[in-house]
Design a protein around this motif. Sequence first.
Motif, PDB file in Angstrom:
ATOM      1  N   MET A 153      60.866  16.589  40.561  1.00  7.48           N
ATOM      2  CA  MET A 153      61.429  15.526  39.739  1.00  7.48           C
ATOM      3  C   MET A 153      60.494  14.327  39.717  1.00  7.48           C
ATOM      4  N   ALA A 154      60.512  13.604  38.642  1.00  6.08           N
ATOM      5  CA  ALA A 154      59.636  12.452  38.493  1.00  6.08           C
ATOM      6  C   ALA A 154      59.955  11.366  39.516  1.00  6.08           C
ATOM      7  N   THR A 155      61.213  11.142  39.787  1.00  2.81           N
ATOM      8  CA  THR A 155      61.603  10.096  40.732  1.00  2.81           C
ATOM      9  C   THR A 155      61.047  10.381  42.116  1.00  2.81           C
ATOM     10  N   GLU A 156      61.150  11.621  42.572  1.00  3.91           N
ATOM     11  CA  GLU A 156      60.649  11.971  43.888  1.00  3.91           C
ATOM     12  C   GLU A 156      59.136  11.768  43.963  1.00  3.91           C
ATOM     13  N   LYS A 157      58.412  12.133  42.911  1.00  6.32           N
ATOM     14  CA  LYS A 157      56.970  11.956  42.906  1.00  6.32           C
ATOM     15  C   LYS A 157      56.624  10.475  42.960  1.00  6.32           C
ATOM     16  N   SER A 158      57.369   9.645  42.224  1.00  6.44           N
ATOM     17  CA  SER A 158      57.062   8.224  42.233  1.00  6.44           C
ATOM     18  C   SER A 158      57.363   7.608  43.597  1.00  6.44           C
ATOM     19  N   ILE A 159      58.374   8.077  44.270  1.00  5.15           N
ATOM     20  CA  ILE A 159      58.679   7.572  45.608  1.00  5.15           C
ATOM     21  C   ILE A 159      57.575   7.987  46.566  1.00  5.15           C
ATOM     22  N   LYS A 160      57.139   9.224  46.467  1.00  2.99           N
ATOM     23  CA  LYS A 160      56.057   9.692  47.338  1.00  2.99           C
ATOM     24  C   LYS A 160      54.796   8.872  47.119  1.00  2.99           C
ATOM     25  N   GLY A 161      54.566   8.420  45.898  1.00  2.00           N
ATOM     26  CA  GLY A 161      53.402   7.605  45.596  1.00  2.00           C
ATOM     27  C   GLY A 161      53.535   6.178  46.092  1.00  2.00           C
ATOM     28  N   ILE A 162      54.721   5.780  46.483  1.00  2.00           N
ATOM     29  CA  ILE A 162      54.967   4.418  46.959  1.00  2.00           C
ATOM     30  C   ILE A 162      54.942   4.345  48.477  1.00  2.00           C
ATOM     31  N   LEU A 163      55.519   5.341  49.122  1.00  2.00           N
ATOM     32  CA  LEU A 163      55.660   5.327  50.577  1.00  2.00           C
ATOM     33  C   LEU A 163      54.422   5.882  51.260  1.00  2.00           C
ATOM     34  N   LYS A 164      54.081   5.313  52.405  1.00  2.00           N
ATOM     35  CA  LYS A 164      52.994   5.851  53.212  1.00  2.00           C
ATOM     36  C   LYS A 164      53.419   7.208  53.736  1.00  2.00           C
ATOM     37  N   GLN A 165      52.466   8.108  53.827  1.00  2.00           N
ATOM     38  CA  GLN A 165      52.760   9.419  54.397  1.00  2.00           C
ATOM     39  C   GLN A 165      52.837   9.262  55.906  1.00  2.00           C
ATOM     40  N   GLN A 166      54.032   9.301  56.423  1.00  2.00           N
ATOM     41  CA  GLN A 166      54.222   9.179  57.858  1.00  2.00           C
ATOM     42  C   GLN A 166      55.387  10.063  58.280  1.00  2.00           C
ATOM     43  N   PRO A 167      55.307  10.578  59.482  1.00  2.00           N
ATOM     44  CA  PRO A 167      56.402  11.438  59.940  1.00  2.00           C
ATOM     45  C   PRO A 167      57.672  10.610  60.167  1.00  2.00           C
ATOM     46  N   GLY A 168      58.773  11.253  59.985  1.00  2.00           N
ATOM     47  CA  GLY A 168      60.034  10.623  60.342  1.00  2.00           C
ATOM     48  C   GLY A 168      60.719   9.814  59.266  1.00  2.00           C
ATOM     49  N   ILE A 169      60.258   9.842  58.017  1.00  2.00           N
ATOM     50  CA  ILE A 169      61.005   9.164  56.962  1.00  2.00           C
ATOM     51  C   ILE A 169      62.289   9.953  56.760  1.00  2.00           C
ATOM     52  N   LYS A 170      63.374   9.242  56.762  1.00  2.00           N
ATOM     53  CA  LYS A 170      64.677   9.883  56.731  1.00  2.00           C
ATOM     54  C   LYS A 170      65.605   9.152  55.766  1.00  2.00           C
ATOM     55  N   VAL A 171      66.328   9.918  54.969  1.00  2.00           N
ATOM     56  CA  VAL A 171      67.372   9.340  54.126  1.00  2.00           C
ATOM     57  C   VAL A 171      68.610   9.235  54.990  1.00  2.00           C
ATOM     58  N   SER A 172      69.190   8.056  55.041  1.00  2.00           N
ATOM     59  CA  SER A 172      70.311   7.812  55.933  1.00  2.00           C
ATOM     60  C   SER A 172      71.419   7.099  55.182  1.00  2.00           C
ATOM     61  N   GLY A 173      72.601   7.124  55.737  1.00  2.00           N
ATOM     62  CA  GLY A 173      73.707   6.420  55.116  1.00  2.00           C
ATOM     63  C   GLY A 173      74.967   6.525  55.953  1.00  2.00           C
ATOM     64  N   SER A 174      75.934   5.737  55.580  1.00  2.00           N
ATOM     65  CA  SER A 174      77.227   5.743  56.244  1.00  2.00           C
ATOM     66  C   SER A 174      78.276   6.119  55.210  1.00  2.00           C
ATOM     67  N   LEU A 175      79.328   6.752  55.651  1.00  2.00           N
ATOM     68  CA  LEU A 175      80.323   7.276  54.732  1.00  2.00           C
ATOM     69  C   LEU A 175      81.696   6.700  55.033  1.00  2.00           C
ATOM     70  N   TRP A 176      82.280   6.055  54.034  1.00  2.00           N
ATOM     71  CA  TRP A 176      83.604   5.444  54.140  1.00  2.00           C
ATOM     72  C   TRP A 176      84.410   5.747  52.900  1.00  2.00           C
ATOM     73  N   LEU A 177      85.709   5.750  53.040  1.00  2.00           N
ATOM     74  CA  LEU A 177      86.588   5.712  51.877  1.00  2.00           C
ATOM     75  C   LEU A 177      86.899   4.244  51.631  1.00  2.00           C
ATOM     76  N   GLU A 178      86.917   3.846  50.368  1.00  2.00           N
ATOM     77  CA  GLU A 178      87.190   2.459  50.016  1.00  2.00           C
ATOM     78  C   GLU A 178      88.377   2.385  49.077  1.00  2.00           C
ATOM     79  N   ALA A 179      89.042   1.244  49.114  1.00  2.00           N
ATOM     80  CA  ALA A 179      90.106   0.931  48.156  1.00  2.00           C
ATOM     81  C   ALA A 179      89.945  -0.532  47.789  1.00  2.00           C
ATOM     82  N   GLY A 180      89.938  -0.804  46.500  1.00  2.00           N
ATOM     83  CA  GLY A 180      89.762  -2.183  46.060  1.00  2.00           C
ATOM     84  C   GLY A 180      88.438  -2.774  46.496  1.00  2.00           C
ATOM     85  N   GLY A 181      87.418  -1.923  46.638  1.00  2.00           N
ATOM     86  CA  GLY A 181      86.102  -2.398  47.046  1.00  2.00           C
ATOM     87  C   GLY A 181      85.958  -2.662  48.531  1.00  2.00           C
ATOM     88  N   LYS A 182      86.979  -2.355  49.310  1.00  2.00           N
ATOM     89  CA  LYS A 182      86.928  -2.589  50.753  1.00  2.00           C
ATOM     90  C   LYS A 182      87.052  -1.273  51.501  1.00  2.00           C
TER      91      LYS A 182
END
Length: 125
Positions: A1-30
């Motif tokens: 995908m084009a997006t992945e290639k553009s990200i690879k062209g932006i980030l330094k090639q280094q071990p340990g790059i990780k996509v991370s996140g937290s998961l919650w259910l929200e109601a009313g934006g909270k």
Amino acid sequence: MATEKSIKGILKQQPGIKVSGSLWLEAGGKPFFGPGPVELLEGIAETGSISEAAKKMRMSYKKAWELVNTLNEQAINPLVIPRTGGEKGGGSTITDEARELIKYHRELRERFAAFLAAETEKINV
């Protein structure tokens, strides 16, 4: 995908790059249901006590009650049923709906973890 290639062209090639996140259910934006509330519900189920569950989490009793009230407000039926004190003191139980919500969140987290791992793999290939 084009997006992945553009990200690879932006980030330094280094071990340990990780996509991370937290998961919650929200109601009313909270956020109202995530790892903390799950742990609290599981603690209540295990100990039969909001106070004991809060202590295990190093959470204030007030904060635990606020979470319980928020959870009960978001559900059609209560998720936590407190019992007033008597000779042996009070206590609390979680409902089948709470157990089902815990199970749903656990399965959702597994799918989310798989998504994060797949995205991490794409970045590091």
